[in-house]
Write a protein that holds these residues in place. Structure first.
Motif, PDB file in Angstrom:
ATOM      1  N   MET A 292       0.825  -1.211   0.000  1.00 54.53           N
ATOM      2  CA  MET A 292       0.000   0.000   0.000  1.00 54.53           C
ATOM      3  C   MET A 292       0.858   1.260   0.000  1.00 54.53           C
ATOM      4  O   MET A 292       0.530   2.245  -0.668  1.00 54.53           O
ATOM      5  CB  MET A 292      -0.940  -0.025   1.206  1.00 54.53           C
ATOM      6  CG  MET A 292      -2.037  -1.080   1.108  1.00 54.53           C
ATOM      7  SD  MET A 292      -3.298  -0.940   2.399  1.00 54.53           S
ATOM      8  CE  MET A 292      -2.326  -1.236   3.869  1.00 54.53           C
ATOM      9  N   TYR A 297      -0.622   4.909  -0.961  1.00 53.92           N
ATOM     10  CA  TYR A 297      -1.785   5.042  -0.074  1.00 53.92           C
ATOM     11  C   TYR A 297      -1.437   5.920   1.123  1.00 53.92           C
ATOM     12  O   TYR A 297      -0.437   5.722   1.792  1.00 53.92           O
ATOM     13  CB  TYR A 297      -2.236   3.667   0.410  1.00 53.92           C
ATOM     14  CG  TYR A 297      -3.250   3.731   1.528  1.00 53.92           C
ATOM     15  CD1 TYR A 297      -4.554   4.147   1.290  1.00 53.92           C
ATOM     16  CD2 TYR A 297      -2.891   3.395   2.829  1.00 53.92           C
ATOM     17  CE1 TYR A 297      -5.477   4.223   2.313  1.00 53.92           C
ATOM     18  CE2 TYR A 297      -3.810   3.451   3.860  1.00 53.92           C
ATOM     19  CZ  TYR A 297      -5.099   3.865   3.604  1.00 53.92           C
ATOM     20  OH  TYR A 297      -6.012   3.937   4.625  1.00 53.92           O
ATOM     21  N   ARG A 301      -2.380   9.340  -2.496  1.00 56.15           N
ATOM     22  CA  ARG A 301      -3.758   8.979  -2.836  1.00 56.15           C
ATOM     23  C   ARG A 301      -4.496   8.624  -1.553  1.00 56.15           C
ATOM     24  O   ARG A 301      -3.930   7.995  -0.656  1.00 56.15           O
ATOM     25  CB  ARG A 301      -3.790   7.817  -3.832  1.00 56.15           C
ATOM     26  CG  ARG A 301      -3.103   6.572  -3.346  1.00 56.15           C
ATOM     27  CD  ARG A 301      -2.832   5.575  -4.446  1.00 56.15           C
ATOM     28  NE  ARG A 301      -4.057   5.152  -5.120  1.00 56.15           N
ATOM     29  CZ  ARG A 301      -4.056   4.374  -6.211  1.00 56.15           C
ATOM     30  NH1 ARG A 301      -2.905   3.972  -6.734  1.00 56.15           N
ATOM     31  NH2 ARG A 301      -5.175   4.016  -6.765  1.00 56.15           N
ATOM     32  N   SER A 303      -7.072   6.603  -1.075  1.00 55.96           N
ATOM     33  CA  SER A 303      -7.531   5.217  -0.980  1.00 55.96           C
ATOM     34  C   SER A 303      -6.939   4.435  -2.151  1.00 55.96           C
ATOM     35  O   SER A 303      -6.326   5.005  -3.055  1.00 55.96           O
ATOM     36  CB  SER A 303      -9.062   5.148  -1.013  1.00 55.96           C
ATOM     37  OG  SER A 303      -9.545   5.526  -2.293  1.00 55.96           O
ATOM     38  N   LEU A 304      -7.158   3.122  -2.092  1.00 61.32           N
ATOM     39  CA  LEU A 304      -6.670   2.269  -3.178  1.00 61.32           C
ATOM     40  C   LEU A 304      -7.663   2.159  -4.320  1.00 61.32           C
ATOM     41  O   LEU A 304      -7.354   1.571  -5.360  1.00 61.32           O
ATOM     42  CB  LEU A 304      -6.355   0.864  -2.632  1.00 61.32           C
ATOM     43  CG  LEU A 304      -5.266   0.804  -1.559  1.00 61.32           C
ATOM     44  CD1 LEU A 304      -5.069  -0.633  -1.103  1.00 61.32           C
ATOM     45  CD2 LEU A 304      -3.949   1.370  -2.083  1.00 61.32           C
ATOM     46  N   THR A 308      -8.516  -2.171  -4.127  1.00 61.11           N
ATOM     47  CA  THR A 308      -8.668  -2.665  -2.754  1.00 61.11           C
ATOM     48  C   THR A 308      -8.995  -4.152  -2.719  1.00 61.11           C
ATOM     49  O   THR A 308      -8.390  -4.920  -1.963  1.00 61.11           O
ATOM     50  CB  THR A 308      -9.767  -1.875  -2.027  1.00 61.11           C
ATOM     51  OG1 THR A 308      -9.441  -0.478  -2.039  1.00 61.11           O
ATOM     52  CG2 THR A 308      -9.914  -2.347  -0.597  1.00 61.11           C
ATOM     53  N   THR A 367       4.724   5.434  -8.432  1.00 59.30           N
ATOM     54  CA  THR A 367       4.597   6.460  -7.400  1.00 59.30           C
ATOM     55  C   THR A 367       5.751   7.448  -7.454  1.00 59.30           C
ATOM     56  O   THR A 367       5.557   8.663  -7.307  1.00 59.30           O
ATOM     57  CB  THR A 367       4.528   5.797  -6.011  1.00 59.30           C
ATOM     58  OG1 THR A 367       3.432   4.883  -5.965  1.00 59.30           O
ATOM     59  CG2 THR A 367       4.343   6.840  -4.921  1.00 59.30           C
ATOM     60  N   TYR A 453      -1.356  12.319   2.741  1.00 58.21           N
ATOM     61  CA  TYR A 453      -2.111  12.842   1.597  1.00 58.21           C
ATOM     62  C   TYR A 453      -2.964  14.022   2.035  1.00 58.21           C
ATOM     63  O   TYR A 453      -3.571  14.021   3.114  1.00 58.21           O
ATOM     64  CB  TYR A 453      -3.015  11.746   1.038  1.00 58.21           C
ATOM     65  CG  TYR A 453      -3.963  12.251  -0.026  1.00 58.21           C
ATOM     66  CD1 TYR A 453      -3.539  12.438  -1.328  1.00 58.21           C
ATOM     67  CD2 TYR A 453      -5.293  12.545   0.299  1.00 58.21           C
ATOM     68  CE1 TYR A 453      -4.406  12.905  -2.300  1.00 58.21           C
ATOM     69  CE2 TYR A 453      -6.165  13.005  -0.667  1.00 58.21           C
ATOM     70  CZ  TYR A 453      -5.722  13.193  -1.959  1.00 58.21           C
ATOM     71  OH  TYR A 453      -6.586  13.648  -2.919  1.00 58.21           O
ATOM     72  N   ASP A 504      -6.682   8.108 -11.753  1.00 54.88           N
ATOM     73  CA  ASP A 504      -7.411   7.520 -10.625  1.00 54.88           C
ATOM     74  C   ASP A 504      -8.693   6.867 -11.090  1.00 54.88           C
ATOM     75  O   ASP A 504      -9.102   5.830 -10.549  1.00 54.88           O
ATOM     76  CB  ASP A 504      -7.700   8.592  -9.570  1.00 54.88           C
ATOM     77  CG  ASP A 504      -6.420   9.065  -8.885  1.00 54.88           C
ATOM     78  OD1 ASP A 504      -6.450  10.178  -8.299  1.00 54.88           O
ATOM     79  OD2 ASP A 504      -5.435   8.313  -8.941  1.00 54.88           O
TER      80      ASP A 504
END
Length: 507
Positions: A292, A297, A301, A303-304, A308, A367, A453, A504
């Motif tokens: 993550m 995460y 960002r 959330s995933l 998820t 990332t 984030y 996203d």
């Protein structure tokens, strides 16, 4: 069949039992060459007399192997004759060449045949052996025969004092082809000077005691920082807290497992299951946390998103595969499994680990590119350090796996049993070291939120935060483009670039 080859095959099949009290509950004899064999156990035992050259010196002069209530049973329909002896053969691994032999033709056998008996080199129907050069009293061979119509034969109580440190092997062997459906019952007790732990496992008790202390120190550092800056804590740090807590429980449970094992000679099933489960949960959560973090995460960002379910599925599959493997290795008897069965258990966990590594580094690359494109220099710096730590861990792991393969391929008879504990201990130290690095990088602090984030765009760029409000998602002329730095993307009202929003959505 060559007697030495038969003995080598038996030694390769035999693994150290999971307790120093070996119970035999109707174990059946299997044909190996011209003999019928039951493996009674293999353990490293330190000598009763302290030897200061040993890596793990004994605490008191008291080590032995004791045979208790060893009973052989045959069916009533096969009891109408007096049998050849059923023998217990106990030897140190360095004396393996003294078991089996022949007087001619280069052929070797475990059991003495009629032709060899005529030459006067052995007694027909008994195991062939020669006294050890270093210790004429070894190997230890003693047996019992069935009387006419007797269905039970019992070995007398026998206790053998161990005066030389080594890997000892016990086999029950008979050479009588008329003895069908023969089984052995009873138990043997194997004791080291420091307790009932097998010699190769004894250092692990001290190791887990040390690791428990190490996790306590890490916990003190982390929880003190957590308590001081609890208002600044973000979700990623909660996940790290969970991993540390699980690690503390795992190390403590393993220590108590080995301590009780050493005291009683019997592996405490309940404690072992809990230790295995906590360890498997910790490894699963740790891998998920690293994955993550690699995906950004809580850092780039919130959330995933659609990933998820895939992450949870991978974590659940890894937990099941690892839990089954660890339970079989630590609670069950691995020697009961065939090579294919062991491979069947090891392969899924290994494949899932490789999948974790590939996904982690693929996500890290994406990332890092995103952080560099957005000029988030603070977060980029910490991610580069994290990437370097992971890369070093992977390189060290591959190197250690190669060493482990070399070690096992050159120690087929477990002669290096005193150093075998280092292999599992290394993996615990490596995972702990990586956890320490993560704790240092993401430790709770007054400025910890710099790494979290934000959806307000306040940390979108390090160079000029005020220019974010001046950028509008409207069309601009080619002339105006040349006046805007290339690294600054077009922003939407929430501080994210349109490209990032589209990425996203795709994810």
């Amino acid at each position: 069949m060559c007697g030495v080859s038969v003995l080598a095959f038996l030694l390769l099949l035999s693994l150290s039992a999971e307790a120093s009290v070996h119970d035999y509950r109707g174990e059946k004899f299997t044909a190996k060459g011209n003999a019928f064999v039951v493996h009674g156990g293999s353990e490293g035992i330190y000598a009763s007399v302290p030897n200061f050259t040993d890596a793990y010196p004994p605490a008191n002069p008291d080590s032995f192997i004791r045979l208790e209530r060893i009973t052989f049973r045959r069916n009533k329909e096969f009891s109408n004759f007096s049998s050849w002896p059923i023998q217990a053969v106990l030897f140190e691994v360095e004396d393996r060449e003294t078991i089996g032999g022949s007087a001619y033709g280069g052929q070797r056998a475990v059991c003495c045949t009629g032709d060899l008996a005529k030459l006067g080199v052995c007694a027909e129907g008994q195991v062939i052996y020669r006294p050890s050069v270093e210790n004429p009293d070894w190997p230890q061979v003693f047996g019992v025969s069935f009387e006419m119509d007797a269905e039970v034969a019992v070995l007398p109580l026998k206790s053998i004092q161990i005066t030389k440190t080594g890997m000892y092997n016990l086999y029950f062997i008979h050479c009588d082809t008329r003895l069908k459906e023969l089984v052995v019952e009873g138990k043997t007790v194997w004791k080291n000077p420091s307790g009932y732990l097998p010699g190769r496992m004894a250092p692990m008790k001290i190791f887990y005691q040390f690791m428990s202390f190490a996790y306590v120190l890490l916990g003190i550092f982390w929880f003190s920082q957590y308590a001081r800056f609890w208002r600044e804590v973000f979700p990623l740090q909660n996940c790290i807290t969970l991993v540390i807590t699980l690690g503390m429980f795992e190390m403590a449970l393993w220590y108590f497992d080995y301590a009780e094992f050493s005291e009683t000679g019997i592996r405490p099933t309940g404690t072992t299951i809990w230790a295995v489960t906590f360890g498997t949960v910790k490894r699963t959560v740790a891998r998920l946390v690293i994955l993550m973090v690699s995906m950004g995460y809580g850092v780039v960002r919130p959330s995933l998103g659609g990933l998820t379910s895939k992450v949870v599925m991978l974590g659940g599959t890894f937990f099941v595969a690892s839990e089954v493997l660890e339970l079989v290795e630590n609670v069950g008897a691995v020697s009961d499994l065939s090579g294919k069965a062991k491979l069947f258990l090891v392969l899924p966990a290994a494949v899932l680990d490789v999948f974790f590594i590939l996904w982690i580094f693929t996500s890290l690359s994406a990332t890092l590119n995103k952080l560099q494109a957005r000029r988030m220099m603070v977060k980029l710096d910490i991610y580069r350090k994290f990437t370097n730590a992971l890369a070093a861990a992977v390189i060290v792991s591959v190197g250690w796996i190669c060493y482990e393969l070399y070690f096992k391929s050159n120690d087929v008879y477990n002669e290096q049993w005193r150093n075998a504990w280092i292999i599992p201990a290394f993996w615990q130290v490596l995972s702990y070291s990586l956890l320490c690095i993560i704790c240092i990088l993401w430790a709770p602090s007054q400025s910890a939120t710099r790494y979290a984030y934000r959806d307000d765009g306040s940390e979108e760029f390090d160079r000029d935060e005020t220019t974010l409000t001046l950028i509008k998602p409207s069309a601009i002329s080619s002339k105006d483009v040349r006046s805007v730095p290339d690294a600054i993307p077009v922003q939407s009202s929430n501080g994210n670039s349109n490209d990032d929003l589209e990425e996203d959505k795709r994810e």
